[in-house]
Design an enzyme around this catalytic site. Structure first.
Site, PDB file in Angstrom:
ATOM      1  N   GLU A  18       0.822  -1.224   0.000  1.00 50.49           N
ATOM      2  CA  GLU A  18       0.000   0.000   0.000  1.00 50.49           C
ATOM      3  C   GLU A  18       0.852   1.268   0.000  1.00 50.49           C
ATOM      4  O   GLU A  18       0.496   2.281   0.588  1.00 50.49           O
ATOM      5  CB  GLU A  18      -0.987  -0.012   1.167  1.00 50.49           C
ATOM      6  CG  GLU A  18      -1.922  -1.196   1.152  1.00 50.49           C
ATOM      7  CD  GLU A  18      -2.952  -1.177   2.274  1.00 50.49           C
ATOM      8  OE1 GLU A  18      -3.205  -0.097   2.822  1.00 50.49           O
ATOM      9  OE2 GLU A  18      -3.491  -2.255   2.593  1.00 50.49           O
ATOM     10  N   GLU A  44      -5.156  -8.253   0.898  1.00 48.25           N
ATOM     11  CA  GLU A  44      -6.118  -8.005   1.968  1.00 48.25           C
ATOM     12  C   GLU A  44      -7.443  -7.644   1.321  1.00 48.25           C
ATOM     13  O   GLU A  44      -7.486  -6.835   0.390  1.00 48.25           O
ATOM     14  CB  GLU A  44      -5.717  -6.822   2.853  1.00 48.25           C
ATOM     15  CG  GLU A  44      -4.480  -6.961   3.674  1.00 48.25           C
ATOM     16  CD  GLU A  44      -4.207  -5.683   4.476  1.00 48.25           C
ATOM     17  OE1 GLU A  44      -5.092  -4.786   4.505  1.00 48.25           O
ATOM     18  OE2 GLU A  44      -3.119  -5.572   5.043  1.00 48.25           O
TER      19      GLU A  44
END
Length: 276
Positions: A107, A212
């Site tokens: 991320e 995720e």
């Protein structure tokens, strides 16, 4: 799609981050042991040993290590200040009985902002870590590069952080259906969560892992959202070869067992032939 290590024989791996109860209780609840086990480690945590990851292998799972460099100046990484530690991790991971997935600084294009949203510095640090660890890891690290499904406002686009084909085995996406709990958030389908970033990553020709994901209960049917995962992967996202559920109550109630309906849907998902 190019050949890559640890590809499933067919379909995709199913994985879980166990944040809601024990491993045994969760596996019993969903009716199986998922193939991937996601865990999180800090920068200097000694994650690369059988003592830490051996239980995954005993359960027949593949380890997915999310390595988070909180508080680390990426310029220091590039300058070699952590080379001894990185070489040690390589030697440790070489002694593991099976390869593992390593997702470093995920991320980077979103709020984590690893390296200060500086793609050049991020790429240099990723490559440096890769080169030091790979020199002694015996081929046991399968390198994952996983941006968020959306870029932070004003930040560089995800692909600007891509370390390069020779440094990445699998690409990835982290993305959630945030529901309608807060203003500014809309209920999103599985396709709408991942489509834009998937289309970008597809151009790289690597297998993709959903590192995720989860759904809120607010604003729609979480159970139907879960049921839509397998057909969406089959019909729209064939490059996705693994998907990991973030099983915890955090910003939202992401848990598999947030409701009886969600759990029933996840049990169906876990039994779907799409998932190894």
């Amino acid at each position: 799609m190019s050949e890559a290590p640890l590809l499933p024989a067919s379909g995709a791996y199913l994985g879980v981050y166990y944040g809601d109860g024990s491993v045994s209780d969760t596996d019993a609840a969903i009716g199986r042991t998922p193939r991937l086990h996601l865990t999180y480690f800090g920068w200097e945590d000694p994650w690369a040993t059988d003592d830490v990851l051996g239980e995954d292998l005993d359960r027949g799972q593949i380890s997915l290590v999310n390595w988070e460099p909180f508080g680390v100046d990426f310029a220091d990484i590039v300058a070699g200040e952590y080379d001894d530690m990185l070489a040690q991790r390589g030697r440790e991971v070489a002694r593991l009985k099976e390869p593992i997935f390593l997702d470093f600084a995920a991320e980077m294009n979103e709020e984590e902002g690893w390296g200060g949203h500086d793609p050049e510095l991020y790429v240099a640090a990723y490559r440096h870590i890769h080169d030091i660890v790979s020199a002694s890891d015996g081929g046991n690290v399968v390198w994952v590069w996983a941006p968020n499904n959306v870029d932070s406002e004003g930040a560089p686009a995800a692909l600007e952080y891509y370390p390069g084909d020779e440094y990445v085995d699998w690409t990835g996406i982290d993305g959630y259906n945030w529901g309608t709990t807060e203003p500014g958030f809309d209920w999103q389908s599985v396709e709408s969560v991942f489509a834009d970033m998937y289309d970008d990553l597809h151009t790289l020709g690597k297998p993709i892992i959903i590192g995720e994901t989860a759904s809120s209960e607010d604003g729609g049917s979480k159970a139907e959202w879960i049921r839509s995962i397998a057909p969406t992967l089959r019909d729209r996202f064939p490059d996705i070869k693994a998907l990991v559920w973030f099983d915890v109550e955090k910003e939202r109630d992401w848990r598999i067992r947030s409701s009886p309906e969600a759990l029933a849907a996840f049990r169906e998902l876990a039994a779907d032939p799409q998932f190894d």
